[in-house]
Motif scaffolding. Structure first.
Motif, PDB file in Angstrom:
ATOM      1  N   VAL A 139      -6.866 -22.451  -1.298  1.00 14.22           N
ATOM      2  CA  VAL A 139      -8.201 -22.426  -0.699  1.00 14.22           C
ATOM      3  C   VAL A 139      -8.885 -21.141  -1.135  1.00 14.22           C
ATOM      4  CG1 VAL A 139      -7.288 -21.378   1.415  1.00 14.22           C
ATOM      5  CG2 VAL A 139      -9.478 -22.546   1.478  1.00 14.22           C
ATOM      6  N   PRO A 140     -10.173 -21.159  -1.441  1.00 14.30           N
ATOM      7  CA  PRO A 140     -10.857 -19.903  -1.767  1.00 14.30           C
ATOM      8  C   PRO A 140     -10.730 -18.918  -0.604  1.00 14.30           C
ATOM      9  CG  PRO A 140     -12.231 -21.774  -2.377  1.00 14.30           C
ATOM     10  CD  PRO A 140     -11.074 -22.323  -1.582  1.00 14.30           C
ATOM     11  N   SER A 141     -10.295 -17.735  -0.888  1.00 15.74           N
ATOM     12  CA  SER A 141     -10.067 -16.752   0.168  1.00 15.74           C
ATOM     13  C   SER A 141     -11.339 -16.501   0.962  1.00 15.74           C
ATOM     14  CB  SER A 141      -9.561 -15.437  -0.434  1.00 15.74           C
ATOM     15  OG  SER A 141      -8.264 -15.594  -0.946  1.00 15.74           O
ATOM     16  N   GLY A 142     -11.183 -16.535   2.298  1.00 12.60           N
ATOM     17  CA  GLY A 142     -12.321 -16.343   3.181  1.00 12.60           C
ATOM     18  C   GLY A 142     -12.925 -17.634   3.685  1.00 12.60           C
ATOM     19  N   MET A 143     -12.425 -18.782   3.222  1.00 11.87           N
ATOM     20  CA  MET A 143     -12.936 -20.072   3.689  1.00 11.87           C
ATOM     21  C   MET A 143     -12.016 -20.626   4.759  1.00 11.87           C
ATOM     22  SD  MET A 143     -13.682 -23.615   1.566  1.00 11.87           S
ATOM     23  CE  MET A 143     -15.035 -22.896   0.632  1.00 11.87           C
ATOM     24  N   ASN A 144     -12.602 -21.079   5.853  1.00  7.05           N
ATOM     25  CA  ASN A 144     -11.842 -21.745   6.900  1.00  7.05           C
ATOM     26  C   ASN A 144     -11.484 -23.148   6.412  1.00  7.05           C
ATOM     27  OD1 ASN A 144     -11.317 -23.441   9.270  1.00  7.05           O
ATOM     28  ND2 ASN A 144     -12.007 -21.716  10.494  1.00  7.05           N
ATOM     29  N   ALA A 145     -10.192 -23.422   6.286  1.00  2.87           N
ATOM     30  CA  ALA A 145      -9.749 -24.695   5.711  1.00  2.87           C
ATOM     31  C   ALA A 145      -9.991 -25.876   6.633  1.00  2.87           C
ATOM     32  CB  ALA A 145      -8.267 -24.615   5.345  1.00  2.87           C
ATOM     33  N   ASP A 146     -10.238 -25.626   7.915  1.00  5.40           N
ATOM     34  CA  ASP A 146     -10.522 -26.711   8.850  1.00  5.40           C
ATOM     35  C   ASP A 146     -11.955 -27.203   8.766  1.00  5.40           C
ATOM     36  OD1 ASP A 146      -8.070 -27.219  10.103  1.00  5.40           O
ATOM     37  OD2 ASP A 146      -8.338 -25.573  11.521  1.00  5.40           O
ATOM     38  N   ASN A 147     -12.897 -26.258   8.649  1.00  8.56           N
ATOM     39  CA  ASN A 147     -14.311 -26.651   8.718  1.00  8.56           C
ATOM     40  C   ASN A 147     -15.155 -26.189   7.546  1.00  8.56           C
ATOM     41  OD1 ASN A 147     -14.797 -23.886   9.236  1.00  8.56           O
ATOM     42  ND2 ASN A 147     -14.677 -24.209  11.451  1.00  8.56           N
ATOM     43  N   GLY A 148     -14.565 -25.441   6.613  1.00  5.82           N
ATOM     44  CA  GLY A 148     -15.291 -25.010   5.426  1.00  5.82           C
ATOM     45  C   GLY A 148     -16.220 -23.828   5.634  1.00  5.82           C
ATOM     46  N   GLU A 149     -16.216 -23.260   6.823  1.00  2.00           N
ATOM     47  CA  GLU A 149     -17.116 -22.137   7.098  1.00  2.00           C
ATOM     48  C   GLU A 149     -16.610 -20.854   6.447  1.00  2.00           C
ATOM     49  OE1 GLU A 149     -17.750 -21.847  11.284  1.00  2.00           O
ATOM     50  OE2 GLU A 149     -18.787 -23.778  11.415  1.00  2.00           O
ATOM     51  N   THR A 150     -17.540 -19.961   6.161  1.00  6.60           N
ATOM     52  CA  THR A 150     -17.224 -18.677   5.549  1.00  6.60           C
ATOM     53  C   THR A 150     -16.887 -17.661   6.630  1.00  6.60           C
ATOM     54  OG1 THR A 150     -18.648 -19.079   3.644  1.00  6.60           O
ATOM     55  CG2 THR A 150     -18.146 -16.781   4.155  1.00  6.60           C
ATOM     56  N   MET A 151     -15.744 -17.027   6.492  1.00  6.31           N
ATOM     57  CA  MET A 151     -15.288 -16.041   7.471  1.00  6.31           C
ATOM     58  C   MET A 151     -15.716 -14.631   7.060  1.00  6.31           C
ATOM     59  SD  MET A 151     -13.695 -17.815   9.851  1.00  6.31           S
ATOM     60  CE  MET A 151     -15.131 -18.848   9.686  1.00  6.31           C
ATOM     61  N   GLY A 152     -17.019 -14.452   6.887  1.00  4.30           N
ATOM     62  CA  GLY A 152     -17.570 -13.152   6.531  1.00  4.30           C
ATOM     63  C   GLY A 152     -17.879 -13.018   5.054  1.00  4.30           C
ATOM     64  N   GLN A 153     -16.972 -13.450   4.206  1.00  4.42           N
ATOM     65  CA  GLN A 153     -17.141 -13.427   2.748  1.00  4.42           C
ATOM     66  C   GLN A 153     -16.158 -14.429   2.159  1.00  4.42           C
ATOM     67  OE1 GLN A 153     -19.336 -12.568  -0.065  1.00  4.42           O
ATOM     68  NE2 GLN A 153     -19.317 -10.608   0.996  1.00  4.42           N
ATOM     69  N   VAL A 154     -16.552 -15.111   1.103  1.00  4.10           N
ATOM     70  CA  VAL A 154     -15.664 -16.118   0.533  1.00  4.10           C
ATOM     71  C   VAL A 154     -15.702 -16.047  -0.988  1.00  4.10           C
ATOM     72  CG1 VAL A 154     -17.422 -17.947   0.520  1.00  4.10           C
ATOM     73  CG2 VAL A 154     -15.005 -18.566   0.607  1.00  4.10           C
ATOM     74  N   ILE A 155     -14.573 -16.304  -1.594  1.00  7.13           N
ATOM     75  CA  ILE A 155     -14.475 -16.352  -3.056  1.00  7.13           C
ATOM     76  C   ILE A 155     -15.346 -17.484  -3.592  1.00  7.13           C
ATOM     77  CG2 ILE A 155     -12.929 -16.978  -4.970  1.00  7.13           C
ATOM     78  CD1 ILE A 155     -12.455 -14.154  -4.141  1.00  7.13           C
ATOM     79  N   ASP A 156     -16.050 -17.201  -4.649  1.00  5.60           N
ATOM     80  CA  ASP A 156     -16.838 -18.213  -5.361  1.00  5.60           C
ATOM     81  C   ASP A 156     -15.995 -18.694  -6.541  1.00  5.60           C
ATOM     82  OD1 ASP A 156     -18.766 -19.818  -6.393  1.00  5.60           O
ATOM     83  OD2 ASP A 156     -20.220 -18.238  -6.793  1.00  5.60           O
ATOM     84  N   ALA A 157     -15.176 -19.731  -6.298  1.00  5.71           N
ATOM     85  CA  ALA A 157     -14.177 -20.164  -7.277  1.00  5.71           C
ATOM     86  C   ALA A 157     -14.778 -21.083  -8.333  1.00  5.71           C
ATOM     87  CB  ALA A 157     -13.022 -20.869  -6.574  1.00  5.71           C
ATOM     88  N   ASP A 158     -14.181 -21.050  -9.512  1.00  2.45           N
ATOM     89  CA  ASP A 158     -14.502 -22.017 -10.561  1.00  2.45           C
ATOM     90  C   ASP A 158     -13.568 -23.211 -10.481  1.00  2.45           C
ATOM     91  OD1 ASP A 158     -16.582 -20.580 -12.373  1.00  2.45           O
ATOM     92  OD2 ASP A 158     -15.040 -19.078 -12.002  1.00  2.45           O
ATOM     93  N   MET A 159     -12.371 -22.991  -9.949  1.00  2.00           N
ATOM     94  CA  MET A 159     -11.402 -24.061  -9.712  1.00  2.00           C
ATOM     95  C   MET A 159     -10.589 -23.699  -8.484  1.00  2.00           C
ATOM     96  SD  MET A 159      -8.235 -25.470 -12.088  1.00  2.00           S
ATOM     97  CE  MET A 159      -9.268 -26.383 -13.242  1.00  2.00           C
TER      98      MET A 159
END
Length: 503
Positions: A159-179
């Motif tokens: 999971v992109p770091s900083g993303m809540n895997a349950d609801n997809g919300e950003t926990m302050g900052q989230v990685i902008d992943a390419d994959m």
């Protein structure tokens, strides 16, 4: 494919390790190899950024494999490891002993971290996994911001770091992943529209946990895949004739909305219905007389007779949302109650849904199958929630409504949700190239036709939405936009290919 939240994934891991006996280090090794399979190994320089948990352990194992492939690897990590779990600590120590460059992240090393990110061909994000449920501390937010600003390409582990895997919300900052390479199940939070732009391409990799283990922990949520869709395609008997493939009555169309009636009717025909009848107003038939060559027609005065003979009634496209339409719906319901009950299916679309505003209680007392196919705006009118709330809770909203009203809900949109209240399927096919008038009318006709051919209503809705979007995706490969008429024209060929692959 199953959809999982954090609790379900933890239970899957627990069963795999404690009950089945798969060693946790084996799962970590498999996770690392799954990520390696999805890396461009023609690249030379990799930066791996590791946190404290198992996600960090995955990163340490990935770094080891890259080092063994003679890649240039730098590892930046958060902690020396006093609080690492056994398998994470083991992979950390292996890298230390191998002499792989490992730099602890701190304010003093931030400059070298930034320069490494700029030089790296690929950055591997294994900072924070599925467990994040509260805002990240300031230092982690700074690390993520540096990765986002300075990286050419980022692969996120699970999971992109900083993303809540349950609801997809950003926990302050989230990685902008390419994959994003995620493990075993599609994560529930990935289906949040706001989260999708952060995920890049999502790959779901099996890391050696058997299906029965997943099944013991599942929550009844699935992502429709091609194998499931293919398994649902009805096989046509060599000796079959038109009465074997369903009688569909389409109640649709009004002055100015003749296209809805045409599209819905033709979609039902092209999907394989044996007999399709259109019930509409006289002015609609005057417009369509030269177009509807394979369908029969009846006047609204004969609605009860047509309903009595039909296996499936598709009600609503282009009818208008006034009292006349509601009265017609009540006539259809009464006739269906009197002529077959559970053996019949009523599909409500468009104005068939709009006239139910503040009247949805009538759905709970019906003794036949009901399918509702609302878009978000129609769903808002049905359940009284705002469109914004529904978009953030698409699965929960659809499941709750379906369970309360004893019906099947097809909540349309990107990642359409199909549910009977007990189980839910999310459809991955389709795109904005299909954002054209008439698409919903076509989908209603497709699902109605599949019901008439003998599929259970939930199965018909699953296959119908997949087929609709799958054809759209194929056509969008060569066209900027896709029209409903093009979908209809392509249905027979697509179904034949699916049928042949099933035999």
């Amino acid at each position: 494919m199953r959809i999982a939240g954090v609790e379900m994934m933890r239970e899957i891991d627990r069963i795999a390790v404690e009950e089945i006996g798969i060693p946790a280090p084996v799962l970590m090794e498999n996770a690392a190899l799954a990520c390696i399979r999805n890396l461009d190994l023609t690249k030379g320089y990799f930066v791996v950024v590791c946190g404290r948990g198992n996600n960090g352990g995955d990163g340490f194992a990935i770094a080891r494999h890259l080092y063994c492939m003679d890649k240039e690897v730098d590892v930046f990590y958060i902690s020396e490891g006093s609080d690492y779990k056994t398998e994470t600590r083991t992979n950390f120590r292996i890298l230390k002993r191998l002499g792989v460059p490992m730099i602890p992240l701190s304010s003093e090393t931030m400059w070298s971290f930034r320069e490494a990110l700029k030089d790296a061909d690929v950055v591997i994000d294994s900072l924070v996994g599925t467990g994040v449920a509260k805002p990240l501390r300031d230092f982690l937010r700074q690390v993520i911001q540096e990765i986002n600003i300075n990286s050419k390409y980022v692969l996120s582990v699970d999971v992109p770091s900083g993303m809540n895997a349950d609801n997809g919300e950003t926990m302050g900052q989230v990685i902008d992943a390419d994959m994003t390479v995620t493990f075993q199940c599609m994560k529930r939070g990935f289906l949040n529209y706001d989260a999708m732009s952060k995920l890049g391409r999502v790959i779901v990799e099996n890391i050696g946990i058997p299906g029965p283990v997943e099944a013991k922990a599942e929550k009844g949520e699935f992502l429709t895949d091609h194998a499931l869709a293919r398994s649902l395609v009805p096989l046509r008997d060599k000796t079959g004739f038109k009465s074997n493939y369903g009688k569909v009555l389409v109640v649709a169309g009004s002055s100015g909305f003749t296209g809805a009636a045409l599209i819905c009717t033709e979609a039902a025909i092209s999907t394989g219905s044996g007999l399709v009848t259109l019930c509409s107003r006289e002015e609609v038939f005057q417009s369509l007389v030269l177009r509807l060559k394979e369908a029969m027609s009846i006047h609204p005065d004969d609605l009860e007779d047509g309903t009595g003979r039909a296996d499936v009634v598709v009600f609503g496209p282009g009818l208008g949302a006034g009292d006349v339409t509601f009265d017609m719906l009540l006539r259809v319901i009464k006739s269906m109650q009197e002529n077959g009950g559970r053996s019949k299916t009523l599909l409500l679309d468009a104005d068939g849904l709009n006239v139910l505003k503040d009247r949805t209680e009538i759905l709970t007392h019906l003794d036949f199958n009901v399918i509702l196919t609302p878009h978000v705006g129609e769903m808002s009118r049905l359940c009284g929630l705002s469109s914004e709330v529904i978009q953030k809770n698409r699965i929960d909203t659809a499941r709750s409504f379906a369970q309360e009203h004893k019906c099947i809900v097809v909540l349309k949109g990107y990642n359409t949700v199909i549910t009977d209240g007990k189980t839910a399927y999310v459809n991955p096919t389709g795109s904005s190239a299909m954002a054209q008038g008439g698409m919903g009318d076509a989908l209603a006709g497709i699902i109605g036709s599949l019901c008439g051919q003998g599929l259970e209503p939930l199965e018909a809705a699953i296959l119908g939405t997949y087929l609709h979007g799958y054809i759209g995706d194929e056509l969008a490969g060569e066209n900027y936009i896709v029209k409903a008429s093009e979908i209809i024209e392509a249905i027979p060929g697509c179904m034949k290919r699916l049928q042949d692959s099933k035999r």
